[in-house]
Design a protein around this motif. Structure first.
Motif, PDB file in Angstrom:
ATOM      1  N   PRO A   1      48.127  12.238  28.613  1.00 40.55           N
ATOM      2  CA  PRO A   1      49.410  12.928  28.424  1.00 40.55           C
ATOM      3  C   PRO A   1      50.169  12.266  27.275  1.00 40.55           C
ATOM      4  N   PRO A   2      50.965  13.030  26.550  1.00 39.91           N
ATOM      5  CA  PRO A   2      51.640  12.480  25.378  1.00 39.91           C
ATOM      6  C   PRO A   2      52.683  11.430  25.744  1.00 39.91           C
TER       7      PRO A   2
ATOM      8  N   ARG B   1      52.503   3.865  33.009  1.00 42.91           N
ATOM      9  CA  ARG B   1      52.550   5.215  33.558  1.00 42.91           C
ATOM     10  C   ARG B   1      53.888   5.887  33.262  1.00 42.91           C
TER      11      ARG B   1
ATOM     12  N   LYS C   1      44.444  13.650  36.628  1.00 41.93           N
ATOM     13  CA  LYS C   1      43.470  14.394  37.435  1.00 41.93           C
ATOM     14  C   LYS C   1      44.134  15.081  38.623  1.00 41.93           C
ATOM     15  N   THR C   2      45.191  14.446  39.147  1.00 42.84           N
ATOM     16  CA  THR C   2      45.829  14.991  40.336  1.00 42.84           C
ATOM     17  C   THR C   2      46.326  16.421  40.112  1.00 42.84           C
ATOM     18  N   MET C   3      46.898  16.669  38.934  1.00 43.28           N
ATOM     19  CA  MET C   3      47.415  18.011  38.650  1.00 43.28           C
ATOM     20  C   MET C   3      46.290  19.039  38.605  1.00 43.28           C
TER      21      MET C   3
ATOM     22  N   SER D   1      50.778   5.275  41.340  1.00 43.40           N
ATOM     23  CA  SER D   1      51.513   5.598  40.123  1.00 43.40           C
ATOM     24  C   SER D   1      53.000   5.327  40.300  1.00 43.40           C
TER      25      SER D   1
ATOM     26  N   GLU E   1      53.893  13.697  45.902  1.00 41.38           N
ATOM     27  CA  GLU E   1      53.999  14.346  44.605  1.00 41.38           C
ATOM     28  C   GLU E   1      53.747  15.856  44.706  1.00 41.38           C
TER      29      GLU E   1
ATOM     30  N   ASP F   1      39.857   9.234  32.459  1.00 50.59           N
ATOM     31  CA  ASP F   1      40.326   7.857  32.495  1.00 50.59           C
ATOM     32  C   ASP F   1      41.576   7.750  33.380  1.00 50.59           C
ATOM     33  N   VAL F   2      41.844   6.541  33.839  1.00 50.37           N
ATOM     34  CA  VAL F   2      43.034   6.318  34.662  1.00 50.37           C
ATOM     35  C   VAL F   2      44.269   6.845  33.938  1.00 50.37           C
TER      36      VAL F   2
ATOM     37  N   GLY G   1      44.568   4.645  41.910  1.00 49.05           N
ATOM     38  CA  GLY G   1      45.497   5.760  41.949  1.00 49.05           C
ATOM     39  C   GLY G   1      46.987   5.566  41.918  1.00 49.05           C
TER      40      GLY G   1
ATOM     41  N   LEU H   1      50.726  20.897  30.658  1.00 48.87           N
ATOM     42  CA  LEU H   1      49.392  20.315  30.807  1.00 48.87           C
ATOM     43  C   LEU H   1      48.838  19.956  29.436  1.00 48.87           C
ATOM     44  N   THR H   2      48.046  18.892  29.379  1.00 48.97           N
ATOM     45  CA  THR H   2      47.366  18.581  28.119  1.00 48.97           C
ATOM     46  C   THR H   2      46.257  19.613  27.923  1.00 48.97           C
TER      47      THR H   2
ATOM     48  N   SER I   1      44.937   9.977  33.235  1.00 50.29           N
ATOM     49  CA  SER I   1      44.723  11.187  32.430  1.00 50.29           C
ATOM     50  C   SER I   1      45.244  12.450  33.127  1.00 50.29           C
TER      51      SER I   1
HETATM   52  P1  ADP Z   1      44.808   9.956  37.305  1.00 51.74           P
HETATM   53  O1  ADP Z   1      43.956  10.763  36.388  1.00 51.74           O
HETATM   54  O2  ADP Z   1      44.639   8.497  37.059  1.00 51.74           O
HETATM   55  O3  ADP Z   1      44.621  10.329  38.733  1.00 51.74           O
HETATM   56  P2  ADP Z   1      47.462  10.970  37.719  1.00 51.74           P
HETATM   57  O4  ADP Z   1      47.013  12.308  38.121  1.00 51.74           O
HETATM   58  O5  ADP Z   1      47.913  10.043  38.785  1.00 51.74           O
HETATM   59  O6  ADP Z   1      46.317  10.248  36.876  1.00 51.74           O
HETATM   60  O7  ADP Z   1      48.570  11.119  36.598  1.00 51.74           O
HETATM   61  C1  ADP Z   1      49.244  10.029  36.089  1.00 51.74           C
HETATM   62  C2  ADP Z   1      50.687  10.373  35.791  1.00 51.74           C
HETATM   63  O8  ADP Z   1      50.745  11.287  34.701  1.00 51.74           O
HETATM   64  C3  ADP Z   1      51.394  11.039  36.938  1.00 51.74           C
HETATM   65  O9  ADP Z   1      52.671  10.475  37.035  1.00 51.74           O
HETATM   66  C4  ADP Z   1      51.460  12.495  36.536  1.00 51.74           C
HETATM   67  O10 ADP Z   1      52.590  13.135  37.065  1.00 51.74           O
HETATM   68  C5  ADP Z   1      51.556  12.400  35.031  1.00 51.74           C
HETATM   69  N1  ADP Z   1      51.003  13.557  34.313  1.00 51.74           N
HETATM   70  C6  ADP Z   1      49.918  14.292  34.646  1.00 51.74           C
HETATM   71  N2  ADP Z   1      49.693  15.239  33.726  1.00 51.74           N
HETATM   72  C7  ADP Z   1      50.631  15.102  32.780  1.00 51.74           C
HETATM   73  C8  ADP Z   1      50.920  15.789  31.552  1.00 51.74           C
HETATM   74  N3  ADP Z   1      50.196  16.815  31.143  1.00 51.74           N
HETATM   75  N4  ADP Z   1      51.983  15.365  30.841  1.00 51.74           N
HETATM   76  C9  ADP Z   1      52.721  14.322  31.244  1.00 51.74           C
HETATM   77  N5  ADP Z   1      52.516  13.634  32.374  1.00 51.74           N
HETATM   78  C10 ADP Z   1      51.480  14.015  33.137  1.00 51.74           C
END
Ligand code: ADP
Ligand code: MG
Length: 688
Positions: free
Chosen positions: A441-442, A576, A295-297, A547, A329, A290-291, A545, A262-263, A293
């Motif tokens: 994310p990096p 992405r 958020k889903t995680m 991806s 996912e 931001d798009v 959304g 995670l970032t 970034s």
């Molecule tokens: P959004 O904030 O636009 O909803 P997503 O949650 O769809 O973004 O995430 C965009 C992409 O980044 C996804 O493919 C996700 O798996 C990936 N991702 C999320 N967190 C990280 C992270 N910490 N490092 C690398 N990739 C990540």
């Protein structure tokens, strides 16, 4: 003079004198359907036409109102088929002015040499003798009406400024009176003008100060009614104390499954959520990021914590495509952790749905992901403890509330890529906390954005081919589904035919639009995901959304038709994965404004910066998606610039509701009526 068949404000605009069926259709385009709509069709700006000038007094660049005699024959010069130039000279006691018009065929008969007229236009003194292009022409007897502060209305093709001005004049001259919903005492208390004074002066102001007084009154009423409506539908659970707080959950097992770390920004937000859940107040948090970034995680971790506390969690997304993506996912991680996940959308069969509902009730399903279908009455949970709304701006307040109401005390998380100023967020969502994911994310390189016109067509197409040949995929987005001759936009279908049969005939091209069945859409998305489609042409159904890391180019047709926030969302579909990505904004709109707007996209990759600019350029109505989210559009009020009135109206609304919760007092009867007329069934708490 009798203008109306009756003095019914709800009367169809068609029957107002001077309108008729044809003009009515055009007025409908401006949102004017009834007499009342016309009365509430407010000017955008005003022109100062208070002073009558002499020709010798003209300043360069100044808008001037003056009377003068046509002192030369009207000269017509036909340049080409669609361009004729009309020129003449007009003079008063002090000087001579050259007048120029384009394509005004009627001038030959309208202007008579030797006659005196009233003109209004912009003086150009750069070439010695004053010259005015495209001046407006009035008869002398119009002077009393024209002289003063002149309202400028937003227009549509076929409806001129003059026509609207005359129409509004006609209506307001008839002395039609509106009932004020506020009592004298109320108006005195909040320093509000009487409604009829306000309406008249917003159209035909007696002074610049009168405009302020009038606007203030009308805006207050709009915002006041809106606040009361909101108070009646807002979550009553906000700020409620919980009986059982969440116990702390170790999220390491979940994190271990992820292919990335995670970032820091994500970690911080997860901590904030953890803190909310273990406090004794019910969580009500907005996550802005931001798009792309991630958020889903964050949402997934929140759901994990809820499930580990024995609760069920539910996540709602605005489209089937997006709900499917979330499900695909997340379920793969959750399954490994022994957490049962299910999805419900409008394409779920009755049979499957019944199975899911049964399992939900028995607590055999822990996490339910879905679309609006989640809020249907037959979806019941056993122990719903957390609700997440993704891309919240696509949902109405009521829809969000409805999902929450399926549990006892429900923690809520709303997620958005749209930055909303705090003050506004509080009004729209109640007393909520805000988390911001301000880090990407990096390994992502910024999307390269370019604005191009039709002259680059071949170059663009060759570029797309080279990307496909490298194995990448392309999105092409068009504004409309069906060809609209009037606007000459590239529609999905036409473009599809052309690309499939001609331009890209050696590739696999597919299309997608909102009117297709969910099942069809899902199949196409699935095939795109599997790289079986090279080019996907679509409407903005893919806006939020989605991806797909292998898609690297986003082409947007008629890009000037979109708001910047929408463009940024669309651009967020690429970039992405590990490949350099591109966004090509096609536009043949030559206006400076449109160009400038699109240039912002070339310069910035930050949703927050872009949002700020978009806000300045278009106002919040479009930007915040207030329209989509079931919020009313205001006729005059602007939630950002009218912050002072907003605050005042909020206080007034609070006071009123505290005193008379269901608006039962006689003195509030008219307010209640107005409220129902405006918001109707959206109101829940106020008894009918
Ligand atoms: P959004 O904030 O636009 O909803 P997503 O949650 O769809 O973004 O995430 C965009 C992409 O980044 C996804 O493919 C996700 O798996 C990936 N991702 C999320 N967190 C990280 C992270 N910490 N490092 C690398 N990739 C990540
Ligand atoms: Mg998302």
């Amino acid at each position: 003079m009798v203008i109306y068949l009756s003095l019914d404000l709800e009367q169809n605009i068609q029957y107002v004198k001077g309108v008729g069926p044809a003009k009515a259709l055009l007025l409908n385009k401006l949102g004017i359907y009834t007499l009342k709509d016309l009365m509430e069709y407010y000017p955008r700006v005003y022109e100062d036409r208070t002073k009558l000038k002499s020709i010798s007094e003209f300043l360069n660049g100044e808008q001037v109102l003056f009377t003068a005699v046509v002192s030369a024959p009207i000269h017509v010069q036909r340049i080409r088929k669609n361009l004729s130039i009309y020129t003449t000279l007009v003079s008063d006691d002090t000087g001579v002015c050259k007048m120029t018009w384009y394509n005004q065929t009627y001038l030959k008969t309208k202007l008579i040499e030797g006659e005196k007229y009233l003109f209004y236009g912009k003086a150009d003194l750069k070439h010695g003798r004053p010259n005015i292009e495209s001046a407006q022409i009035y008869n002398l007897e119009d002077l009393p009406k024209i002289q003063g502060i002149y309202p400028i209305y937003p227009l549509t093709a076929g409806i001129t400024q003059n026509y609207l001005f005359k129409l509004e004049n006609l209506v307001y001259d008839s002395n039609i009176l509106i009932e004020d919903i506020f009592s004298n005492e109320f108006r005195k208390k909040y320093e509000l003008a009487e409604i009829n004074y306000a309406m008249r002066n917003v159209h035909f102001p007696s002074s610049f100060n009168a405009i302020n007084v009038a606007r203030n009154r009308i805006i207050f009423e709009e915002l006041f009614l809106f606040q009361i409506a909101l108070m009646s539908i807002k979550n009553s659970g906000i700020g409620v104390k919980k009986t059982t707080v969440f116990k702390d959950v170790d999220v390491t097992p979940f994190l271990k499954l992820l292919p990335f770390e995670l970032t820091n920004a994500q970690k911080n937000v997860v901590e904030e959520i953890k803190h909310d859940l273990s406090s004794d107040k019910v969580m009500n948090r907005l996550v802005q990021g931001d798009v792309g970034s991630g958020k889903t995680m964050v949402a997934a971790l929140a759901m994990y914590m809820a499930v580990k506390n024995g609760y069920q969690a539910s996540m709602m997304a605005p489209t089937t495509i997006l709900a499917n993506q979330h499900f695909d996912e997340l379920s793969k991680y959750f399954e490994k952790l022994g957490i049962n996940t299910a999805i419900i959308t409008s394409s779920t069969t009755k049979k499957t749905k019944k199975e899911i509902v049964d399992k939900l009730k028995n607590n055999e399903i822990n996490i339910l992901i879905g679309t609006h279908s989640l809020i249907e009455d037959d979806i019941e949970f056993n122990n719903l403890g957390l609700v997440i709304t993704d891309e919240q701006h696509r949902f109405g307040v009521k829809q969000r509330m409805k999902l929450s109401s399926k549990g006892q005390t429900v923690e809520t998380l709303v997620m958005t890529a749209t930055p909303i100023p705090r003050t506004l967020a509080i009004i729209l969502y109640g007393d909520l906390d805000i988390s911001i994911i301000d880090e990407m994310p990096p390994g992502r390189s910024p999307v390269i954005t370019a604005v191009r016109d039709e002259s680059s067509e071949d170059k663009i197409n060759n570029f797309l081919k080279s990307q496909i040949n490298e194995g990448r995929q392309i999105y092409i987005v068009c504004p409309l589904v069906e060809e609209n001759e009037e606007l000459d936009l590239n529609s999905v279908q036409t473009l599809f035919e052309k690309y499939k049969n001609d331009t890209f005939k050696e590739y696999s091209v597919e299309f997608l639009h909102g009117k297709m069945k969910n099942k069809e859409k899902d199949e196409i998305m699935q095939r795109f995901k599997e790289n079986k489609i090279n080019i996907l042409i679509s409407t903005t159904v893919i806006e939020v959304g989605i991806s797909i890391p292998n898609a690297t180019v986003m082409v947007i047709e008629n890009a000037d038709r979109f708001g910047l926030a929408a463009l940024h969302q669309l651009r967020g579909r690429v970039g992405r994965g590990k490949y350099q990505s591109y966004c090509i904004l096609k536009s043949s709109n030559r206006s400076v404004n449109a160009r400038e707007r699109l240039k912002i996209m070339e310069k910035s990759n930050s949703g927050f910066d872009i949002a700020q600019k978009d806000l300045e350029l278009r106002g919040p109505g479009d930007f915040f998606g207030i329209r989509q989210s079931g919020m009313p559009e205001f006729k005059l009020a602007n939630l950002l610039t009218d912050a002072t009135i907003l605050k005042k109206s909020q206080e007034a609304a609070k006071e009123l509701v505290t005193k008379d919760k269901n608006l039962e007092l006689e003195e509030n009867k008219k307010i209640k009526e107005a409220l129902f007329k405006k918001f109707g069934e959206q109101l829940t708490n106020i008894a009918t």
